[in-house]
Design a protein around this motif. Sequence first.
Motif, mmCIF file in Angstrom:
data_model
loop_
_atom_site.group_PDB
_atom_site.id
_atom_site.type_symbol
_atom_site.label_atom_id
_atom_site.label_comp_id
_atom_site.label_asym_id
_atom_site.label_seq_id
_atom_site.Cartn_x
_atom_site.Cartn_y
_atom_site.Cartn_z
ATOM 1 N N SER A 46 -5.436 7.826 -6.405
ATOM 2 C CA SER A 46 -6.279 6.640 -6.283
ATOM 3 C C SER A 46 -5.499 5.483 -5.700
ATOM 4 C CB SER A 46 -6.863 6.252 -7.647
ATOM 5 O OG SER A 46 -5.829 5.910 -8.537
ATOM 6 N N LEU A 47 -6.237 4.598 -5.108
ATOM 7 C CA LEU A 47 -5.691 3.357 -4.591
ATOM 8 C C LEU A 47 -6.759 2.301 -4.782
ATOM 9 C CD1 LEU A 47 -7.143 2.690 -1.632
ATOM 10 C CD2 LEU A 47 -5.672 4.530 -0.911
ATOM 11 N N THR A 48 -6.369 1.071 -4.612
ATOM 12 C CA THR A 48 -7.313 -0.035 -4.696
ATOM 13 C C THR A 48 -7.536 -0.574 -3.297
ATOM 14 O OG1 THR A 48 -6.594 -0.621 -6.929
ATOM 15 C CG2 THR A 48 -7.720 -2.334 -5.664
ATOM 16 N N LEU A 49 -8.789 -0.619 -2.869
ATOM 17 C CA LEU A 49 -9.162 -1.181 -1.571
ATOM 18 C C LEU A 49 -10.026 -2.394 -1.816
ATOM 19 C CD1 LEU A 49 -9.525 -1.143 1.540
ATOM 20 C CD2 LEU A 49 -11.507 0.349 1.158
ATOM 21 N N HIS A 50 -9.610 -3.530 -1.276
ATOM 22 C CA HIS A 50 -10.423 -4.743 -1.340
ATOM 23 C C HIS A 50 -11.112 -4.908 0.006
ATOM 24 C CE1 HIS A 50 -9.079 -5.888 -5.240
ATOM 25 N NE2 HIS A 50 -7.832 -5.955 -4.885
ATOM 26 N N VAL A 51 -12.390 -4.564 0.033
ATOM 27 C CA VAL A 51 -13.192 -4.650 1.249
ATOM 28 C C VAL A 51 -13.412 -6.120 1.594
ATOM 29 C CG1 VAL A 51 -15.434 -4.080 2.275
ATOM 30 C CG2 VAL A 51 -14.319 -2.461 0.728
ATOM 31 N N GLY A 52 -13.266 -6.464 2.858
ATOM 32 C CA GLY A 52 -13.425 -7.843 3.305
ATOM 33 C C GLY A 52 -14.868 -8.192 3.626
ATOM 34 N N ALA A 53 -15.146 -9.473 3.691
ATOM 35 C CA ALA A 53 -16.505 -9.955 3.966
ATOM 36 C C ALA A 53 -17.002 -9.504 5.336
ATOM 37 C CB ALA A 53 -16.553 -11.485 3.881
ATOM 38 N N HIS A 95 -7.410 -5.381 2.223
ATOM 39 C CA HIS A 95 -6.113 -5.087 1.626
ATOM 40 C C HIS A 95 -6.229 -3.877 0.719
ATOM 41 C CE1 HIS A 95 -4.771 -9.016 3.037
ATOM 42 N NE2 HIS A 95 -5.937 -9.465 2.611
ATOM 43 N N PHE A 96 -5.157 -3.099 0.657
ATOM 44 C CA PHE A 96 -5.157 -1.991 -0.286
ATOM 45 C C PHE A 96 -3.827 -1.957 -1.014
ATOM 46 C CE2 PHE A 96 -3.095 -0.040 3.332
ATOM 47 C CZ PHE A 96 -2.177 0.838 2.782
#
Length: 163
Positions: free
Chosen positions: A113-120, A140-141
């Motif tokens: 798993s990873l964390t992906l912060h999807v942008g606007a 960002h991930f």
Amino acid sequence: ESVSKGDIYVEPVSGSKVEVVDIRGIWEEEDDSGGNGCDCVVRIHSHQDIGSFLSSNGSVPIPPYFNREAVPSDKERYNNVYAKDGGSVAAPTAGLHFTDDILNVLGESNMSSLTLHVGAGTFMPVRSSDAREHKMHAEHFFVNVGELRSIVGAMEQGKSLVV
């Protein structure tokens, strides 16, 4: 209503303030989405931490093609079953088809798993004829070193990866 640098919006219940620090540009979506406006940098003045402030004053960002306002059930329904960290503007839609049952069949030892912060920018349609001219927001991930080693090891062994 237009927005200008220096504007301050006051949340009436708590008295928290949102100050427009900078305006990066025009935000355009499909004409019928009602999502047009501007891309702003804001500073939040509140006694609440940022997560609590956004939770109590914001709503789940949903795609403009839904052609409706967000509803409380979107917090659960428009999200990934494996989501755990806040900070993303939207759910990574490529993972919406995964269910708890599917993840159980795959088994935890077969997943990383990873964390992906999807942008606007994920909601902003491409309006230029050359996609290279389309301006996107950053995404960002984060992945821990152990997970990254596991992924690289699977690749070195020729295992199939599903992302």
